[in-house]
Design a protein around this motif. Structure first.
Motif, PDB file in Angstrom:
ATOM      1  N   GLY A  31       0.873  -1.266   0.084  1.00 12.95           N
ATOM      2  CA  GLY A  31       0.107   0.223   0.112  1.00 12.95           C
ATOM      3  C   GLY A  31       0.946   1.356   0.008  1.00 12.95           C
ATOM      4  N   VAL A  32       0.526   2.313  -0.564  1.00 10.66           N
ATOM      5  CA  VAL A  32       1.206   3.647  -0.776  1.00 10.66           C
ATOM      6  C   VAL A  32       0.121   4.837  -0.492  1.00 10.66           C
ATOM      7  CG1 VAL A  32       3.095   2.796  -2.338  1.00 10.66           C
ATOM      8  CG2 VAL A  32       0.810   3.625  -3.367  1.00 10.66           C
ATOM      9  N   GLN A  33      -1.014   4.845  -0.693  1.00 11.51           N
ATOM     10  CA  GLN A  33      -1.726   5.865  -0.448  1.00 11.51           C
ATOM     11  C   GLN A  33      -3.326   5.340  -0.164  1.00 11.51           C
ATOM     12  OE1 GLN A  33      -3.342   8.238  -3.795  1.00 11.51           O
ATOM     13  NE2 GLN A  33      -2.208   9.978  -2.915  1.00 11.51           N
TER      14      GLN A  33
ATOM     15  N   ARG B  91     -19.854   8.075   0.578  1.00 12.55           N
ATOM     16  CA  ARG B  91     -18.528   7.727   1.022  1.00 12.55           C
ATOM     17  C   ARG B  91     -18.078   6.564   0.570  1.00 12.55           C
ATOM     18  NH1 ARG B  91     -21.233   7.611   7.032  1.00 12.55           N
ATOM     19  NH2 ARG B  91     -22.738   6.466   5.608  1.00 12.55           N
ATOM     20  N   SER B  92     -16.668   6.724   0.454  1.00 10.78           N
ATOM     21  CA  SER B  92     -15.655   5.724  -0.034  1.00 10.78           C
ATOM     22  C   SER B  92     -14.225   6.029   0.605  1.00 10.78           C
ATOM     23  CB  SER B  92     -15.462   5.892  -1.482  1.00 10.78           C
ATOM     24  OG  SER B  92     -14.896   7.145  -1.939  1.00 10.78           O
ATOM     25  N   TYR B  93     -13.775   4.411   0.569  1.00  7.41           N
ATOM     26  CA  TYR B  93     -12.417   4.579   1.088  1.00  7.41           C
ATOM     27  C   TYR B  93     -11.536   3.885  -0.059  1.00  7.41           C
ATOM     28  CZ  TYR B  93      -8.491   3.176   4.184  1.00  7.41           C
ATOM     29  OH  TYR B  93      -7.087   3.349   4.910  1.00  7.41           O
ATOM     30  N   VAL B  94     -10.577   4.679  -0.485  1.00  8.41           N
ATOM     31  CA  VAL B  94      -9.706   4.404  -1.687  1.00  8.41           C
ATOM     32  C   VAL B  94      -8.373   4.194  -1.463  1.00  8.41           C
ATOM     33  CG1 VAL B  94      -9.168   4.761  -4.128  1.00  8.41           C
ATOM     34  CG2 VAL B  94     -11.390   5.727  -3.001  1.00  8.41           C
ATOM     35  N   CYS B  95      -7.849   3.167  -1.708  1.00 11.08           N
ATOM     36  CA  CYS B  95      -6.482   2.863  -1.461  1.00 11.08           C
ATOM     37  C   CYS B  95      -5.594   2.763  -2.892  1.00 11.08           C
ATOM     38  CB  CYS B  95      -6.159   1.707  -0.442  1.00 11.08           C
ATOM     39  SG  CYS B  95      -6.666   2.002   1.208  1.00 11.08           S
TER      40      CYS B  95
ATOM     41  N   GLU C  67       7.780   7.742  -7.449  1.00  7.30           N
ATOM     42  CA  GLU C  67       8.490   8.739  -7.719  1.00  7.30           C
ATOM     43  C   GLU C  67       8.330   9.769  -6.512  1.00  7.30           C
ATOM     44  OE1 GLU C  67       8.291  10.540 -11.616  1.00  7.30           O
ATOM     45  OE2 GLU C  67       8.878   8.687 -12.607  1.00  7.30           O
ATOM     46  N   ARG C  68       6.903  10.014  -6.037  1.00  6.11           N
ATOM     47  CA  ARG C  68       6.595  11.133  -5.421  1.00  6.11           C
ATOM     48  C   ARG C  68       7.284  10.758  -3.823  1.00  6.11           C
ATOM     49  NH1 ARG C  68       0.256  12.348  -5.869  1.00  6.11           N
ATOM     50  NH2 ARG C  68       0.647  12.743  -3.527  1.00  6.11           N
ATOM     51  N   GLU C  69       7.827  11.768  -3.349  1.00  5.89           N
ATOM     52  CA  GLU C  69       8.499  11.874  -1.860  1.00  5.89           C
ATOM     53  C   GLU C  69       7.445  11.374  -0.762  1.00  5.89           C
ATOM     54  OE1 GLU C  69      11.536  11.747  -1.156  1.00  5.89           O
ATOM     55  OE2 GLU C  69      12.070  11.812  -3.290  1.00  5.89           O
ATOM     56  N   ASP C  70       6.093  12.138  -1.024  1.00  6.23           N
ATOM     57  CA  ASP C  70       5.273  11.766  -0.018  1.00  6.23           C
ATOM     58  C   ASP C  70       4.278  10.478   0.077  1.00  6.23           C
ATOM     59  OD1 ASP C  70       3.965  12.571  -2.426  1.00  6.23           O
ATOM     60  OD2 ASP C  70       2.073  13.160  -1.302  1.00  6.23           O
ATOM     61  N   LEU C  71       4.895   9.758  -1.072  1.00  6.56           N
ATOM     62  CA  LEU C  71       4.135   8.220  -1.047  1.00  6.56           C
ATOM     63  C   LEU C  71       5.250   7.267  -1.212  1.00  6.56           C
ATOM     64  CD1 LEU C  71       1.368   8.994  -3.728  1.00  6.56           C
ATOM     65  CD2 LEU C  71       1.351   9.062  -1.155  1.00  6.56           C
ATOM     66  N   LYS C  72       6.423   7.629  -0.763  1.00  7.62           N
ATOM     67  CA  LYS C  72       7.607   6.548  -1.102  1.00  7.62           C
ATOM     68  C   LYS C  72       7.371   5.402   0.130  1.00  7.62           C
ATOM     69  CE  LYS C  72      11.166   9.025  -3.327  1.00  7.62           C
ATOM     70  NZ  LYS C  72      11.191   8.094  -4.469  1.00  7.62           N
ATOM     71  N   ARG C  73       6.830   5.556   1.248  1.00 10.90           N
ATOM     72  CA  ARG C  73       6.475   4.505   2.071  1.00 10.90           C
ATOM     73  C   ARG C  73       5.649   3.520   1.807  1.00 10.90           C
ATOM     74  NH1 ARG C  73       4.577   5.309   8.381  1.00 10.90           N
ATOM     75  NH2 ARG C  73       4.707   3.025   9.242  1.00 10.90           N
ATOM     76  N   LYS C  74       6.384   2.021   1.867  1.00  9.50           N
ATOM     77  CA  LYS C  74       5.557   0.958   1.111  1.00  9.50           C
ATOM     78  C   LYS C  74       4.945   0.353   2.427  1.00  9.50           C
ATOM     79  CE  LYS C  74       8.044   0.075  -2.600  1.00  9.50           C
ATOM     80  NZ  LYS C  74       8.932  -0.753  -3.776  1.00  9.50           N
ATOM     81  N   ILE C  75       3.801  -0.012   2.378  1.00  4.75           N
ATOM     82  CA  ILE C  75       2.972  -0.704   3.629  1.00  4.75           C
ATOM     83  C   ILE C  75       2.741  -2.249   3.053  1.00  4.75           C
ATOM     84  CG2 ILE C  75       1.137  -0.866   5.058  1.00  4.75           C
ATOM     85  CD1 ILE C  75       2.702   1.683   5.412  1.00  4.75           C
ATOM     86  N   SER C  76       3.553  -3.033   3.816  1.00  3.02           N
ATOM     87  CA  SER C  76       3.271  -4.591   3.450  1.00  3.02           C
ATOM     88  C   SER C  76       1.796  -4.877   4.003  1.00  3.02           C
ATOM     89  CB  SER C  76       4.307  -5.465   4.452  1.00  3.02           C
ATOM     90  OG  SER C  76       3.919  -6.884   4.293  1.00  3.02           O
ATOM     91  N   LEU C  77       1.380  -5.968   2.920  1.00  6.79           N
ATOM     92  CA  LEU C  77       0.092  -6.351   3.002  1.00  6.79           C
ATOM     93  C   LEU C  77      -0.294  -7.505   3.961  1.00  6.79           C
ATOM     94  CD1 LEU C  77      -1.781  -5.361  -0.048  1.00  6.79           C
ATOM     95  CD2 LEU C  77      -1.288  -3.739   1.849  1.00  6.79           C
TER      96      LEU C  77
END
Length: 252
Positions: free
Chosen positions: A110-112, A227-231, A241-251
């Protein structure tokens, strides 16, 4: 006391459904999330935004001391998974992990995350491709759009153009219809938007779609919310590339 073992990765899609995803650029997982879980998560997000004192990450307008009451339940909650355990677990739904592994060929990260309110009367987003905003290499960006309530043409559902993920990244320019769409986004150019079809989703359905699929949303013309939850996710070996989304979340 025994330690709970992680369950094996799910494989919820048939070969035909995986093929459909790659041909059309999207797939709807019916009843991917239970109503009980959705109701609990909606209430949880409501409690966060209802707090007398909001944490900085949860504020509708970052950096502002005063919180406008209307903004509490109209401005999206951006990347709650980085601050809130419930939102993190919603990003890591086992069925989502399974579908992504099947369509991407390997584990995803996950990234966002974004929780959208879309109250009655609010505008939609013009037709676009997610890859335009979130570049990654190799491009494996995929969205999982969880319907937190019934969504159709009246309350501003998503519209998609099947197969357009095969066109590659198209030019994007200024939004043309400001009565229908937000002005701060960009709109894809050189495509016949009359080909769009609505993605009508029941509460709990999950829409998975490729980052190059052309999609949009319309103004909410109903008295209902949407309402929605979007990942957004990438395969574990892709790089954002984007600095604010570089963190990767393991699933896992």
């Amino acid at each position: 006391m025994t330690i709970q073992q992680k369950t094996e990765r799910l494989a919820p899609l048939s070969e035909a459904q995986v093929k459909q995803y790659h041909e059309q650029g999207y797939f709807v997982m019916k009843n991917g999330c239970s109503h009980d879980l959705i109701d609990t998560y909606n209430a949880h997000i409501h409690s966060i935004r209802s707090a007398e004192v909001l944490e900085e990450w949860a504020k509708p307008r970052k950096g502002k001391e005063a919180v406008n009451d209307k903004d509490r339940f109209s401005v999206r909650l951006f990347n709650p998974h980085l601050h809130d355990g419930f939102s993190l677990q919603m990003m890591k739904l086992p069925v989502v992990r399974g579908v992504l592994a099947q369509v991407l060929g390997d584990e995803a990260c996950g990234v966002q995350s974004m929780y959208f309110y879309k109250e009655p009367g609010s505008p939609g987003q013009a037709a676009h491709q997610d890859y335009y905003y979130i570049r990654n290499e190799p491009n494996t960006l995929t969205a999982a759009w969880v319907a937190m309530e019934f969504t159709n043409e009246e309350n501003g559902c998503l519209w998609v153009i099947p197969g357009t993920h095969r066109l590659g990244l198209l030019p994007h320019g200024a939004v043309k219809n400001l009565k229908e769409h937000e002005a701060w986004t960009n709109e894809v150019e050189g495509i016949d938007l009359s080909q769009e079809i609505p993605a009508v989703l029941e509460k709990g359905d999950i829409l998975f779609f490729d980052s190059l699929l052309i999609h949009s949303s319309t103004r909410n013309r109903s008295e209902r919310w949407r309402r929605s939850y979007v990942c957004h996710y990438i395969r574990h070996d892709s790089t954002i590339e984007r600095e604010d989304l570089k963190r990767k979340i393991s699933l896992v």
